[in-house]
Design an enzyme around this catalytic site. Structure first.
Site, PDB file in Angstrom:
ATOM      1  N   CYS A 128       0.784  -1.038  -0.337  1.00 12.24           N
ATOM      2  CA  CYS A 128      -0.328  -0.063   0.288  1.00 12.24           C
ATOM      3  C   CYS A 128       0.616   1.275  -0.330  1.00 12.24           C
ATOM      4  O   CYS A 128       0.329   2.363  -0.220  1.00 12.24           O
ATOM      5  CB  CYS A 128      -0.837   0.245   1.046  1.00 12.24           C
ATOM      6  SG  CYS A 128      -1.833  -1.461   1.183  1.00 12.24           S
ATOM      7  N   HIS A 268      -3.503   6.867   3.226  1.00 13.16           N
ATOM      8  CA  HIS A 268      -4.236   5.540   2.894  1.00 13.16           C
ATOM      9  C   HIS A 268      -5.717   5.288   3.182  1.00 13.16           C
ATOM     10  O   HIS A 268      -6.360   5.293   3.811  1.00 13.16           O
ATOM     11  CB  HIS A 268      -3.117   4.383   3.299  1.00 13.16           C
ATOM     12  CG  HIS A 268      -3.303   3.272   2.499  1.00 13.16           C
ATOM     13  ND1 HIS A 268      -3.850   2.999   1.175  1.00 13.16           N
ATOM     14  CD2 HIS A 268      -3.599   1.941   3.241  1.00 13.16           C
ATOM     15  CE1 HIS A 268      -4.459   1.319   1.149  1.00 13.16           C
ATOM     16  NE2 HIS A 268      -4.351   0.946   2.133  1.00 13.16           N
ATOM     17  N   ASN A 298     -10.072  -0.840  -0.190  1.00 14.37           N
ATOM     18  CA  ASN A 298      -8.286  -0.364   0.068  1.00 14.37           C
ATOM     19  C   ASN A 298      -7.837  -0.930  -1.306  1.00 14.37           C
ATOM     20  O   ASN A 298      -8.243  -2.165  -2.087  1.00 14.37           O
ATOM     21  CB  ASN A 298      -7.859  -1.412   1.398  1.00 14.37           C
ATOM     22  CG  ASN A 298      -6.954  -1.237   1.550  1.00 14.37           C
ATOM     23  OD1 ASN A 298      -5.806  -0.968   0.532  1.00 14.37           O
ATOM     24  ND2 ASN A 298      -6.201  -1.600   2.278  1.00 14.37           N
TER      25      ASN A 298
HETATM   26  N1  ACO Z   1     -18.558  -9.785   8.702  1.00 15.60           N
HETATM   27  C1  ACO Z   1     -18.706 -10.310  10.035  1.00 15.60           C
HETATM   28  N2  ACO Z   1     -17.881 -10.368  10.911  1.00 15.60           N
HETATM   29  C2  ACO Z   1     -16.768 -10.138  10.464  1.00 15.60           C
HETATM   30  C3  ACO Z   1     -16.408 -10.815   9.606  1.00 15.60           C
HETATM   31  C4  ACO Z   1     -16.853  -9.693   8.420  1.00 15.60           C
HETATM   32  N3  ACO Z   1     -16.500  -9.600   6.917  1.00 15.60           N
HETATM   33  N4  ACO Z   1     -14.581 -10.394   9.915  1.00 15.60           N
HETATM   34  C5  ACO Z   1     -14.298 -10.422  10.533  1.00 15.60           C
HETATM   35  N5  ACO Z   1     -15.765 -10.671  11.823  1.00 15.60           N
HETATM   36  C6  ACO Z   1     -15.665 -10.692  12.595  1.00 15.60           C
HETATM   37  C7  ACO Z   1     -13.926 -11.668  13.477  1.00 15.60           C
HETATM   38  O1  ACO Z   1     -14.365 -13.187  12.907  1.00 15.60           O
HETATM   39  C8  ACO Z   1     -14.636 -11.536  14.969  1.00 15.60           C
HETATM   40  O2  ACO Z   1     -15.233 -12.257  15.259  1.00 15.60           O
HETATM   41  P1  ACO Z   1     -14.611 -13.132  16.718  1.00 15.60           P
HETATM   42  O3  ACO Z   1     -15.214 -12.334  17.940  1.00 15.60           O
HETATM   43  O4  ACO Z   1     -16.679 -13.908  16.847  1.00 15.60           O
HETATM   44  O5  ACO Z   1     -13.716 -13.957  16.450  1.00 15.60           O
HETATM   45  C9  ACO Z   1     -15.241 -10.245  15.123  1.00 15.60           C
HETATM   46  O6  ACO Z   1     -15.749  -9.927  13.260  1.00 15.60           O
HETATM   47  C10 ACO Z   1     -14.650  -9.477  15.219  1.00 15.60           C
HETATM   48  O7  ACO Z   1     -12.931  -9.202  14.843  1.00 15.60           O
HETATM   49  P2  ACO Z   1     -12.122  -8.029  14.681  1.00 15.60           P
HETATM   50  O8  ACO Z   1     -10.724  -8.969  14.359  1.00 15.60           O
HETATM   51  O9  ACO Z   1     -12.101  -8.240  16.298  1.00 15.60           O
HETATM   52  O10 ACO Z   1     -12.481  -6.761  13.781  1.00 15.60           O
HETATM   53  P3  ACO Z   1     -11.910  -5.938  14.041  1.00 15.60           P
HETATM   54  O11 ACO Z   1     -12.350  -4.668  14.739  1.00 15.60           O
HETATM   55  O12 ACO Z   1     -10.218  -5.433  14.054  1.00 15.60           O
HETATM   56  O13 ACO Z   1     -12.100  -5.336  12.461  1.00 15.60           O
HETATM   57  C11 ACO Z   1     -10.686  -5.216   9.930  1.00 15.60           C
HETATM   58  C12 ACO Z   1     -11.547  -5.901  11.989  1.00 15.60           C
HETATM   59  C13 ACO Z   1     -11.461  -4.519   9.335  1.00 15.60           C
HETATM   60  C14 ACO Z   1      -9.722  -6.172   9.446  1.00 15.60           C
HETATM   61  C15 ACO Z   1      -9.513  -4.851  11.098  1.00 15.60           C
HETATM   62  O14 ACO Z   1      -8.861  -4.955  12.556  1.00 15.60           O
HETATM   63  C16 ACO Z   1      -8.631  -3.320  10.003  1.00 15.60           C
HETATM   64  O15 ACO Z   1      -9.173  -2.285   9.187  1.00 15.60           O
HETATM   65  N6  ACO Z   1      -7.438  -3.861  10.181  1.00 15.60           N
HETATM   66  C17 ACO Z   1      -6.136  -2.904   9.279  1.00 15.60           C
HETATM   67  C18 ACO Z   1      -6.630  -3.953   7.881  1.00 15.60           C
HETATM   68  C19 ACO Z   1      -5.525  -2.738   7.186  1.00 15.60           C
HETATM   69  O16 ACO Z   1      -5.252  -1.583   7.527  1.00 15.60           O
HETATM   70  N7  ACO Z   1      -4.900  -3.157   5.933  1.00 15.60           N
HETATM   71  C20 ACO Z   1      -3.880  -2.654   5.755  1.00 15.60           C
HETATM   72  C21 ACO Z   1      -3.399  -2.850   4.158  1.00 15.60           C
HETATM   73  S1  ACO Z   1      -3.333  -4.324   3.371  1.00 15.60           S
HETATM   74  C22 ACO Z   1      -1.747  -4.413   2.477  1.00 15.60           C
HETATM   75  O17 ACO Z   1      -1.530  -3.666   2.416  1.00 15.60           O
HETATM   76  C23 ACO Z   1      -2.806  -4.762   1.109  1.00 15.60           C
END
Ligand code: ACO
Length: 341
Positions: A128, A268, A298
């Site tokens: 990214c 980003h 993203n």
């Molecule tokens: N729909 C419903 N539930 C979901 C989904 C979904 N799409 N995805 C995950 N969940 C669930 C999980 O299974 C978890 O359930 P559990 O508690 O029963 O295990 C729950 O939701 C909470 O998951 P968390 O991981 O705690 O969710 P979080 O609030 O951290 O959000 C997210 C997840 C959106 C991925 C976030 O952590 C994020 O944006 N991280 C950064 C990603 C990023 O910025 N990447 C950038 C670089 S990409 C690159 O370089 C190519």
């Protein structure tokens, strides 16, 4: 005594010159995949995706539409804005983690598609952060007078490496391309500074393990899903906020400015909550922060490039304004740039 060789740089005084972005352009594929569409594919909901990420929809490239096609379209738009012909381009850099193929480079394919026959061309891989890495590299060539006109494109077909059965990742990403033409422009400071960084201790947080020399494609690697993007979302989130805030502050410190001098902050576009946390810690106002994440998700290396093009088109940035770009991605990598538009 006759010189043993001719030094082609000797005619220059070796004084650096400034480098400006003289044109921007972007392209996203026609097909839109909404959160409602995803509800039919995996166990998720519009409410979850919107509240956790801010994303409402993303664009998905057609089967026969590749990263180089999107990159070429974005490039042609940037060339038009800059008033640059294909013949004028000296250098093509494409930042991508989804090249059309391992080689030849996507930049070479773009060179051919836009007809930039004179240009050197190569890909760069900083996930990214690729667009910011790309403009810093291109800037070095312009400043040193090696080249006059460089094209930098961030382009991705992330839909080709996403596991469409994994709700943890498939809701986050989209396809698209953003491009910039870099040249020296009289009476403009252009790119004031670019900060780049990396931390390979965190390489495991975001990766696609298969397809390279460490894990070539085999029936087993395909069956184990090693050719899909993998991510530790929570850890990535924390690292993203810290790295972006620190890179942005470093960049502003180098220019001896604070956030109040910045007209537009283009972060980003990965997650609205990351953007909010970064904005809060930088003390940026909502008016300063440019967000288009809800439309595209993203798009990795294309993300800030598309956003920059849209911010310019929306007249959020005028000539002379200071713009702060700040990015974060796999590697881990990060970067920030302060630009006088
Ligand atoms: N729909 C419903 N539930 C979901 C989904 C979904 N799409 N995805 C995950 N969940 C669930 C999980 O299974 C978890 O359930 P559990 O508690 O029963 O295990 C729950 O939701 C909470 O998951 P968390 O991981 O705690 O969710 P979080 O609030 O951290 O959000 C997210 C997840 C959106 C991925 C976030 O952590 C994020 O944006 N991280 C950064 C990603 C990023 O910025 N990447 C950038 C670089 S990409 C690159 O370089 C190519």
């Amino acid at each position: 005594m006759k010189a043993k060789f001719k030094n082609p740089r000797a005619k220059h005084d070796f004084q650096g010159r400034s480098c400006s972005i003289t044109g921007v352009g972007s392209y996203v594929p026609e097909k839109i995949l909404t959160n409602a569409d995803l509800e039919k594919m995996v166990e998720t909901s519009d409410e979850w995706i919107t509240s956790r990420t801010g994303i409402k929809e993303r664009h998905i490239a057609a089967k026969d539409e590749f990263t180089s096609d999107m990159a070429a379209k974005a490039a042609q738009r940037a060339m038009k804005m800059a008033g640059v012909s294909a013949e004028q381009i000296d250098l093509v850099i494409v930042a991508t983690i989804t090249p059309d193929m391992p080689f030849p480079s996507t930049a070479c394919l773009v060179q051919q598609k836009i007809g930039a026959r004179r240009a050197a061309a190569f890909d760069l891989e900083a996930a990214c952060s690729g667009f910011i890495y790309g403009i810093e590299i291109a800037q070095q060539f312009i400043m040193s007078r090696t080249y006059d006109t460089a094209l930098v494109v961030g382009a991705e077909k992330l839909s080709s490496i996403v596991d469409w059965t994994d709700r943890n990742t498939c809701v986050l990403f989209g396809d698209g391309a953003g491009a910039a033409i870099l040249q020296h422009r009289e009476n403009s400071n252009g790119l004031l500074t670019v900060v780049m960084g990396a931390d390979s201790n965190k390489a495991g947080l975001l990766s696609m393990p298969g397809g390279g020399s460490a894990c070539p494609a085999t029936p087993e690697s395909v069956a184990s899903g090693l050719h899909f993007l993998r991510m530790d979302g929570k850890e990535t989130f924390k690292n993203a906020v810290n790295a972006m805030v620190s890179a942005a502050n470093d960049a502003m410190r180098r220019c001896d400015i604070d956030i109040t001098k910045i007209k537009c902050v283009i972060p980003h576009q990965a997650n609205q909550r990351i953007i909010d946390a970064v904005g809060e810690r930088l003390k940026a106002t909502p008016e300063q922060l440019f967000v288009n994440l809800h439309k595209y998700g993203n798009t990795s290396a294309a993300s800030v490039a598309i956003a920059l093009d849209e911010a310019v088109a929306a007249k959020k940035i005028q000539r002379g304004d200071l713009v702060l770009l700040v990015v974060f991605g796999a590697g881990l990598t990060w970067g920030a740039a302060v630009i006088e538009w």
